[in-house]
Design an enzyme around this catalytic site. Structure first.
Site, mmCIF file in Angstrom:
data_model
loop_
_atom_site.group_PDB
_atom_site.id
_atom_site.type_symbol
_atom_site.label_atom_id
_atom_site.label_comp_id
_atom_site.label_asym_id
_atom_site.label_seq_id
_atom_site.Cartn_x
_atom_site.Cartn_y
_atom_site.Cartn_z
ATOM 1 N N HIS A 185 -5.768 1.923 2.200
ATOM 2 C CA HIS A 185 -4.384 1.519 2.421
ATOM 3 C C HIS A 185 -4.280 0.178 3.147
ATOM 4 O O HIS A 185 -3.222 -0.430 3.164
ATOM 5 C CB HIS A 185 -3.635 2.622 3.176
ATOM 6 C CG HIS A 185 -3.462 3.857 2.351
ATOM 7 N ND1 HIS A 185 -2.736 4.936 2.766
ATOM 8 C CD2 HIS A 185 -3.919 4.176 1.103
ATOM 9 C CE1 HIS A 185 -2.769 5.879 1.826
ATOM 10 N NE2 HIS A 185 -3.484 5.438 0.818
ATOM 11 N N ASP A 255 -7.150 -6.371 7.782
ATOM 12 C CA ASP A 255 -6.488 -6.896 8.973
ATOM 13 C C ASP A 255 -5.600 -5.835 9.627
ATOM 14 O O ASP A 255 -4.693 -6.162 10.384
ATOM 15 C CB ASP A 255 -5.631 -8.112 8.587
ATOM 16 C CG ASP A 255 -4.598 -7.756 7.521
ATOM 17 O OD1 ASP A 255 -4.587 -6.603 7.030
ATOM 18 O OD2 ASP A 255 -3.782 -8.629 7.159
ATOM 19 N N SER A 257 -3.254 -4.121 8.422
ATOM 20 C CA SER A 257 -1.828 -4.178 8.065
ATOM 21 C C SER A 257 -1.247 -2.762 8.093
ATOM 22 O O SER A 257 -0.034 -2.580 8.254
ATOM 23 C CB SER A 257 -1.628 -4.821 6.688
ATOM 24 O OG SER A 257 -2.567 -4.341 5.745
HETATM 25 C C1 HEM Z 1 -5.193 14.034 1.074
HETATM 26 C C2 HEM Z 1 -5.721 12.977 0.607
HETATM 27 C C3 HEM Z 1 -5.123 12.050 -0.417
HETATM 28 C C4 HEM Z 1 -3.981 12.143 -1.159
HETATM 29 C C5 HEM Z 1 -2.966 13.264 -1.152
HETATM 30 C C6 HEM Z 1 -3.886 10.957 -1.960
HETATM 31 C C7 HEM Z 1 -2.863 10.693 -2.858
HETATM 32 C C8 HEM Z 1 -2.734 9.532 -3.580
HETATM 33 C C9 HEM Z 1 -1.678 9.252 -4.500
HETATM 34 C C10 HEM Z 1 -0.542 10.180 -4.873
HETATM 35 C C11 HEM Z 1 -1.894 8.021 -4.987
HETATM 36 C C12 HEM Z 1 -1.047 7.293 -6.031
HETATM 37 C C13 HEM Z 1 -1.311 7.881 -7.395
HETATM 38 C C14 HEM Z 1 -0.607 7.131 -8.491
HETATM 39 O O1 HEM Z 1 0.532 7.461 -8.794
HETATM 40 O O2 HEM Z 1 -1.200 6.204 -9.071
HETATM 41 C C15 HEM Z 1 -3.075 7.497 -4.349
HETATM 42 C C16 HEM Z 1 -3.572 6.240 -4.534
HETATM 43 C C17 HEM Z 1 -4.706 5.762 -3.915
HETATM 44 N N1 HEM Z 1 -5.579 6.466 -3.148
HETATM 45 FE FE1 HEM Z 1 -5.324 8.340 -2.484
HETATM 46 N N2 HEM Z 1 -4.963 10.167 -1.706
HETATM 47 C C18 HEM Z 1 -5.746 10.796 -0.770
HETATM 48 C C19 HEM Z 1 -6.956 10.363 -0.273
HETATM 49 C C20 HEM Z 1 -7.559 9.186 -0.603
HETATM 50 C C21 HEM Z 1 -8.886 8.803 -0.212
HETATM 51 C C22 HEM Z 1 -9.839 9.659 0.603
HETATM 52 C C23 HEM Z 1 -9.099 7.547 -0.693
HETATM 53 C C24 HEM Z 1 -10.302 6.646 -0.606
HETATM 54 C C25 HEM Z 1 -11.461 6.937 -0.086
HETATM 55 C C26 HEM Z 1 -7.892 7.157 -1.404
HETATM 56 C C27 HEM Z 1 -7.701 5.954 -2.016
HETATM 57 C C28 HEM Z 1 -6.585 5.626 -2.751
HETATM 58 C C29 HEM Z 1 -6.338 4.308 -3.271
HETATM 59 C C30 HEM Z 1 -7.205 3.064 -3.067
HETATM 60 C C31 HEM Z 1 -5.152 4.394 -3.995
HETATM 61 C C32 HEM Z 1 -4.431 3.245 -4.688
HETATM 62 C C33 HEM Z 1 -3.316 2.805 -3.759
HETATM 63 C C34 HEM Z 1 -2.377 1.795 -4.347
HETATM 64 O O3 HEM Z 1 -2.747 1.043 -5.244
HETATM 65 O O4 HEM Z 1 -1.231 1.773 -3.881
HETATM 66 N N3 HEM Z 1 -6.993 8.184 -1.347
HETATM 67 N N4 HEM Z 1 -3.584 8.450 -3.524
HETATM 68 CA CA LIG Z 2 -4.521 -5.510 4.946
#
Ligand code: HEM
Ligand SMILES: [Ca+2]
Length: 659
Positions: A185, A255, A257
């Site tokens: 994030h 950073d 953010s």
């Molecule tokens: C309880 C844990 C988590 C939940 C409920 C969650 C949920 C989500 C959801 C709903 C999305 C957007 C899906 C979409 O509509 O494309 C997302 C994006 C993402 N998640 Fe997770 N996530 C979790 C944990 C993690 C973990 C552990 C990582 C990395 C190690 C991660 C990395 C990311 C990244 C990089 C994105 C793309 C964000 C963006 O482009 O805005 N997430 N996640």
């Molecule tokens: Ca940042």
């Protein structure tokens, strides 16, 4: 500062929240959080008006203004993709090369290209897009057979659905998950299109014809028992070649953010403007008055059940996330307090900027010193020259490196979804569960755990997180996210695997082989696991993929990344390692403020750098909680615990200046 806390504490929030709920029908379910952006449900101008009518104090109204500034306006009805009017002319910014601190938005980090890596920049591609029409519409058909790509939910059920028994890692702690999500994030936030009133598009219902809708159809007899899952496309702009590019609403730089906000208004709302402090409430995060999803029984209590505010609106996605945001906020405040003792002549701005600079140094040290070497393996750190120097300076800054987040990086870094567990729990000082473990799906966007035991639960949450085991880092997602994601009061649920797969297609990302190729890895010509085939996958995985896809070219990149066999010393396999290494090389070599730099304007002195390099994530957790002991490598569960008293703190005397 207690004064500031109090002024926000005694507010008639319960009154205005319940009134607004009646008047504007604020929804309390979580569906409007869908998509990476997690939009707020209530239009901010309505909130602002209500707040004015209720004489809501400025400290709360500011937060609302912050979200108002973020909202997109679109024509009535379906939203339209924003077309850049001056997309080919880079924004002119006048940068001051002598200014020693990072800007909030990341602008002017790169003095030659001030908009690189900024809030609002277009995510970058390392291979040409694979949009259906070559510039904008999602990838929908096979590149080899021309037939339709398999539906994401079918892939999800066949390849990514975990079995009845939860599989966990032998030696890896659940901090693997939480540090990863928090890190992700920091460098990416992709918002999705909403209706003009900021409500989510109902892509399975009335908005299904909107061009920004790309709903996911579910197979018959799906456990979700519905035919369709809503999906709105990511916010994007057309670049000067008229190619649709997704926007990054976080700063790409590492950073924090997430802690400090990514726009000027956000940053202002988070600051107390006294003693360099960030706002806090009873040592927890301060209140987000625009987020109504946390009220209990329709009542909003300013200390017990408010939604926490931090630099990133996803802070509240689940309670461990809110807890990790909290320790960074506390870390900042304790550094600022320490600095004010060393330098009583420093004003608020100086204290804020130096505390921020130190905390970002600590964070980059954790990311490059602890987290990444374990994610991609030490050898990959060295071969990409992104490892930290064991001692002293190391300068790899190159002003020609664009730090802007890679589009595929945002997909690759979702490998961590595999680490998410099905449950959530607390662990008290005696290593007992003070409350029974619960399914995670009961805690998405919910705050009772965060606020439990007068805030002491934050320690218990983090103690559990560093003791519990990570879910297996394999191709399986637990039902908490594969079946029950964002379960709300109405029983509505989502599937994270389907969203990831559909998101890659929405972004026009090509399939597996395009990335194997750019990574210098062999491309797979067939579904066998021998030479010329899927050499980095297990035979059973390869067989499943063969049943779904026409050719290996088509395999969706997120599916491929978490389906590859992991390296022995890493949490990902070859293609994941390559993409993540490329991503973090940009964040290192393209960051003029990277903490290891010897630069006399933006860098640290050698003793200061030395002090920062001693701080690990365990040390930070110790310094910001009442925990008594923790293992040195917070990501492992097979280590002896060490008393918190033995962990170093940053020696702030090294920042002493003369009045
Ligand atoms: C309880 C844990 C988590 C939940 C409920 C969650 C949920 C989500 C959801 C709903 C999305 C957007 C899906 C979409 O509509 O494309 C997302 C994006 C993402 N998640 Fe997770 N996530 C979790 C944990 C993690 C973990 C552990 C990582 C990395 C190690 C991660 C990395 C990311 C990244 C990089 C994105 C793309 C964000 C963006 O482009 O805005 N997430 N996640
Ligand atoms: Ca940042």
């Amino acid at each position: 500062s207690p004064g500031i806390e109090r002024s926000c504490e005694n507010e008639p929030q319960a009154a205005y929240m319940s009134m607004m709920r009646g008047r504007y029908g604020i929804r309390t379910n979580q569906m409007h959080m869908v998509g990476s952006g997690h939009f707020r449900a209530t239009p901010c101008h309505n909130m602002m008006q209500m707040m004015r009518e209720n004489n809501t104090p400025r400290c709360l109204m500011n937060s609302c203004r912050r979200f108002a500034g973020r909202q997109f306006t679109a024509a009535v009805g379906c939203p339209r993709t924003e077309v850049l009017t001056n997309g080919c002319i880079p924004r002119k910014e006048i940068c001051d090369p002598k200014y020693p601190f990072r800007t909030t938005t990341g602008v002017c980090n790169n003095l030659l290209h001030p908009d690189w890596g900024t809030y609002g920049a277009m995510q970058r591609r390392i291979v040409p897009n694979a949009y259906h029409d070559g510039h904008s519409t999602p990838r929908v058909s096979s590149s080899c057979s021309g037939s339709k790509l398999p539906p994401p939910r079918v892939i999800s059920n066949k390849v990514h659905a975990a079995g009845p028994v939860a599989r966990t890692e032998m030696n890896l702690s659940y901090m693997v998950m939480q540090a990863g999500q928090f890190l992700g994030h920091d460098f990416i936030r992709t918002k999705t299109f909403t209706r003009d009133d900021q409500e989510p598009l109902q892509c399975c219902e009335q908005d299904s014809k909107c061009p920004e809708c790309f709903p996911i159809s579910l197979p018959m007899f799906d456990p979700m028992k519905k035919p369709c899952m809503s999906f709105s496309r990511s916010n994007a702009k057309f670049d000067c070649s008229k190619i649709r590019q997704q926007i990054n609403f976080a700063t790409s730089y590492l950073d924090l953010s997430t802690v400090y906000g990514e726009s000027e208004e956000a940053a202002r709302d988070l600051r107390a403007f006294v003693g360099g402090q960030l706002k806090s409430l009873h040592n927890k995060l301060s209140v987000d008055p625009t987020d109504s999803t946390c009220a209990l029984n329709g009542r909003f209590h300013p200390t017990k059940n408010y939604c926490p505010l931090s630099g990133d609106p996803r802070v509240n996605e689940q309670p461990i996330m809110s807890s990790i945001h909290t320790i960074f906020m506390r870390g900042h405040n304790s550094i600022a307090t320490g600095l004010s003792k060393v330098n009583p002549h420093w004003g608020d701005e100086m204290l804020y900027q130096i505390a921020k600079k130190i905390l970002i140094g600590v964070w980059q040290n954790i990311v490059y010193g602890e987290y990444l070497p374990q994610t991609i393996g030490h050898a990959a750190m060295v071969s990409n020259n992104i490892q930290l120097a064991p001692k002293g300076y190391k300068d790899t800054y190159n002003p020609f490196v664009d730090a802007t987040t890679l589009n595929v990086g945002g997909l690759a870094f979702r490998w961590g979804h595999s680490s998410v567990r099905r449950d959530i729990a607390l662990l008290d000082k005696h290593y007992k569960n003070p409350v029974p473990p619960e399914p995670l799906y009961n805690h998405f966007f919910k705050v009772p755990l965060y606020h439990a035991f007068n805030g002491q639960a934050i320690d218990d949450i983090l103690r559990w997180t560093s003791n519990a085991k990570s879910s297996g880092l394999d191709r399986y997602l637990e039902p908490s996210v594969q079946q029950m994601l964002y379960k709300d009061d109405t029983g509505e649920v989502l599937d994270l695997a389907s969203l990831n797969i559909q998101r890659g297609r929405d972004h026009g990302l090509p399939g597996y082989n395009a990335y194997r190729h750019v990574c210098g890895l062999s491309v797979a010509k067939h579904f066998g696991t021998g030479p010329g085939g899927l050499v980095d996958m297990d035979p059973d995985t390869a067989m499943l993929l063969q049943k779904l896809y026409s050719c290996p070219d088509d395999i969706d990149i997120w599916t491929a990344i978490i389906s590859e066999r992991r390296y022995d010393d890493a949490w990902v396999g070859p293609v994941g390692q390559c993409i993540i290494a490329k991503l973090f090389k940009r964040f290192r070599d393209g960051d003029r403020f990277f903490f290891e730099r010897p630069d006399p304007i933006v860098g640290f002195t050698p003793p200061q750098l030395h002090a920062i390099k001693k701080i690990t994530l365990s040390a930070l957790v110790c310094a910001t909680t009442d925990m008594l002991e923790i293992q040195e490598n917070i990501f492992r569960t097979d280590q002896m615990k060490k008393p918190c008293a033995l962990y170093p703190k940053v020696d702030l005397d090294l920042w002493k200046t003369h009045a």
